[in-house]
Write a protein that holds these residues in place. Structure first.
Motif, PDB file in Angstrom:
ATOM      1  N   ILE A 153       0.841  -1.203   0.000  1.00 10.32           N
ATOM      2  CA  ILE A 153       0.000   0.000   0.000  1.00 10.32           C
ATOM      3  C   ILE A 153       0.874   1.251   0.000  1.00 10.32           C
ATOM      4  O   ILE A 153       0.555   2.257  -0.653  1.00 10.32           O
ATOM      5  CB  ILE A 153      -0.941  -0.006   1.222  1.00 10.32           C
ATOM      6  N   LYS A 186      -4.019  -1.229  -5.216  1.00 11.58           N
ATOM      7  CA  LYS A 186      -5.071  -0.965  -4.224  1.00 11.58           C
ATOM      8  C   LYS A 186      -6.268  -1.893  -4.427  1.00 11.58           C
ATOM      9  O   LYS A 186      -6.906  -2.329  -3.456  1.00 11.58           O
ATOM     10  CB  LYS A 186      -5.501   0.506  -4.298  1.00 11.58           C
ATOM     11  N   GLN A 189      -5.334  -5.187  -2.990  1.00 12.12           N
ATOM     12  CA  GLN A 189      -5.280  -5.114  -1.532  1.00 12.12           C
ATOM     13  C   GLN A 189      -6.647  -4.768  -0.925  1.00 12.12           C
ATOM     14  O   GLN A 189      -6.768  -4.681   0.297  1.00 12.12           O
ATOM     15  CB  GLN A 189      -4.252  -4.052  -1.098  1.00 12.12           C
ATOM     16  N   ASP A 191      -8.223  -1.956  -0.895  1.00 14.19           N
ATOM     17  CA  ASP A 191      -8.119  -0.669  -0.187  1.00 14.19           C
ATOM     18  C   ASP A 191      -9.140   0.294  -0.799  1.00 14.19           C
ATOM     19  O   ASP A 191      -8.839   1.039  -1.734  1.00 14.19           O
ATOM     20  CB  ASP A 191      -6.692  -0.133  -0.327  1.00 14.19           C
TER      21      ASP A 191
END
Length: 605
Positions: A153, A186, A189, A191
């Motif tokens: 990240i 992202k 992940q 996110d």
């Protein structure tokens, strides 16, 4: 008297130790509480800090102060980073950069390279509108460090920042490339908030490319995701960009609601700089629509905010200078008060200080003298052991030298004098046989040769003594000595042709040990050729290669049939040992009916 004194001293030391231990325990307990507070402040999320910068700033300053006071370096670095972020969103850019740099220094000292790399990337992002070249330099430093944290990240956030720097440089393809790389990480992940920011950045880039519809689509998606986290600062930025996109499309009616909402949110999160941008665009939009009263109203708000920001910075600077002035005045007053202390109080303090220092010095001297005495005792014992060991080593070395000298004398007797004595014994036995058979003439001839052998043995002994008594021997002198030896051997070499060649500088110096070992190796090789080789020619060649001497000893005889037996013989062993004593190496080649070749190579010096 002495017992009372030592008892009182012991009680004082015990009391001081107890007080220090209590203070230490209290300090540890207090430090744990401070550390807990620091960690809780530094754990505040990005959207919380940017949405509540005014409330968050004093907490971060307190966290920094506490971390500094208890030596909590990681907490200090995180607090500095948070302060830098708050200052940036308040438009205090110079201060933001200063604290960001301080955070980087602490991260690097702690070897927290992922944190340091992202801090460099943030520094590049925050300086992009002031010095693009420096901003890109900071970004490259950060990304180089974050290569070790691939697909993290942190790396994704840095890619986002680099995308905006590239956008400011009008390198839009590169900007899209880096933001899309960030978006990919992202998404992998999961996110969500990070995806929202990547969408927002892509919208901003397409806005610069005048791809208004694409920009509006990205910006609306960005706003939708950020609203899930109540990220008011991010939402304000997206609304401001949406207003800008519609303004550039000349759809002023659509632009106005977004710009008003952006300004309202910016005020709510104490982000006046963003409100300035929105009011300026609103003024321009109303002017384009011909609504000049609204245009003037928003232009006045824009001017008011800008003037206020400039005045606040000026007032802050004035206040800072005022504080510095007041501090100096207070320091002067304190200095005057100290100077007004009575002479008697100073004398009491000096006396107490003197007694304390003397007591400390006496105690220190006592401890040091004890340590010195102990060290001297240990040193004496070590010296005794070292001297004993040196004597043992010297004795061992002497015994080793004696042993080597005995071995060397044994080899010399075998190689030279032994050979002569063997000839004498054999010759005398043959002479006796000649005399018994009335072959007096043959006996006389042989006795004459034996007389030369006896003289040769004597010459060899003198030769050994001559070499050992010399400090150095020139190459030319050595070659001449070797020629004399070959000439003396003519009685035993029969038809053997001996060719001696020297390619070494005549002035080259050999030490006696080198001369001695080299001569014995040549003599042993020539003796073996005479005895066993049935050769016609024997060649001796000396040459120099860099800092080494090479000697080739070669005959054209019948070669060595039983090479293993020859290698095990005393003659070869002696030659090998002499080569080793020259720090050189000896190599023997033999082919049946083609002769034997011996190569010796040893270093000079």
């Amino acid at each position: 008297m002495n017992r009372r004194y030592w008892k009182a001293t012991f009680l004082c030391l015990f009391a001081m130790t107890a007080v220090l231990a209590g203070c230490h325990a209290y300090a540890q307990s207090d430090g744990a509480k401070h550390k807990s507070f620091i960690d809780s402040v530094n754990a505040l999320s990005f959207q919380h800090i940017t949405s509540n910068p005014v409330k968050t700033e004093p907490l971060l300053w307190k966290s920094k102060s506490l971390a500094d006071s208890i030596g909590y370096h990681y907490g200090l670095a995180e607090s500095l980073s948070g302060i830098s972020l708050v200052l940036y969103y308040q438009g205090r850019y110079d201060e933001s950069i200063e604290y960001n740099l301080e955070a980087i220094k602490v991260y690097e000292r702690l070897e927290m390279f992922e944190k340091a790399g992202y801090a460099y990337a943030e520094l590049g992002f925050r300086t992009r509108r002031r010095d693009l070249e420096q901003a890109e330099s900071f970004m490259r430093m950060g990304l180089a460090i974050l290569e070790d944290y691939h697909n993290s990240i942190t790396q994704a956030n840095a890619f986002n920042n680099y995308g905006l720097v590239k956008m400011e440089m009008n390198q839009y393809d590169s900007a899209l490339y880096y933001v899309n790389r960030s978006l990919s990480i992202k998404k992998n992940q999961h996110d969500t908030l990070g995806i929202g920011y990547s969408y927002g950045y892509l919208g901003d880039i397409h806005l610069h490319l005048k791809n208004y519809d694409t920009a509006i689509n990205y910006l609306k998606n960005a706003y939708k995701l950020k609203s899930l986290y109540q990220d008011s600062t991010g939402m304000s930025i997206d609304y401001q960009n949406l207003g800008e996109a519609y303004f550039q499309k000349q759809d002023y009616e659509a632009a106005i609601p977004y710009l008003r909402a952006s300004a309202k949110m910016a005020f709510a999160v104490k982000y006046p700089l963003r409100a300035e941008f929105s009011y300026k665009t609103l003024s321009d939009a109303f002017e384009e629509m011909g609504r000049y009263d609204s245009a003037l109203h928003h232009q006045e708000k824009f001017t008011e905010l800008k003037s206020k920001r400039i005045n606040e910075r000026t007032n802050e600077k004035v206040a800072e200078l005022q504080i510095q002035f007041e501090t100096q005045q207070k320091e002067k007053e304190l200095a005057l008060k100290r100077a007004e202390l009575s002479q008697e109080q100073l004398k009491v303090r000096q006396r107490n200080w003197f007694l304390g220092v003397m007591g400390g010095l006496l105690l220190t001297a006592f401890l040091i003298s004890g340590l010195i005495f102990r060290q001297q005792k240990i040193k004496r014992e070590n010296l005794k052991r070292e001297n004993k060991l040196k004597i043992q080593l010297a004795n061992a070395e002497m015994e080793n030298k004696i042993h080597k000298e005995r071995e060397r004398i044994s080899r010399d007797l075998h190689d030279n004098v032994g050979a002569y004595i063997t000839n004498l014994i054999t010759g005398l036995e043959i002479s006796n046989l000649h005399l018994k058979n009335d072959q007096n003439k043959n006996a006389l001839h042989l006795l004459t040769n034996l007389d030369e052998d006896a003289r040769g043995a004597m010459n060899e002994l003198r030769e050994t003594i001559w070499l050992l008594n010399k400090e150095e021997v020139k190459q030319a002198e050595f070659i001449n000595h070797l020629r004399d030896y070959i000439r003396r051997q003519k009685n035993y070499t029969q038809d053997l042709n001996i060719d001696l060649q020297n390619e070494v500088d005549a002035e080259l110096l050999l030490n006696p040990a080198q001369s001695h070992q080299l001569l014995r190796i040549v003599q042993e090789a020539l003796t073996n050729t005479i005895k066993y080789a049935e050769a016609q020619n024997f060649r001796i060649n000396f040459k120099r290669e860099n800092n080494h001497i090479e000697v080739e000893l070669k005959d054209d005889g019948r070669g060595i049939k039983q090479e293993v037996d020859f290698m095990a013989g005393n003659g070869f062993k002696n030659m090998k040992q002499r080569a080793e004593e020259l720090n050189g190496n000896l190599h023997i080649d033999s082919v049946a009916q083609e002769g034997v070749s011996i190569r010796l190579k040893f270093p000079l010096g």
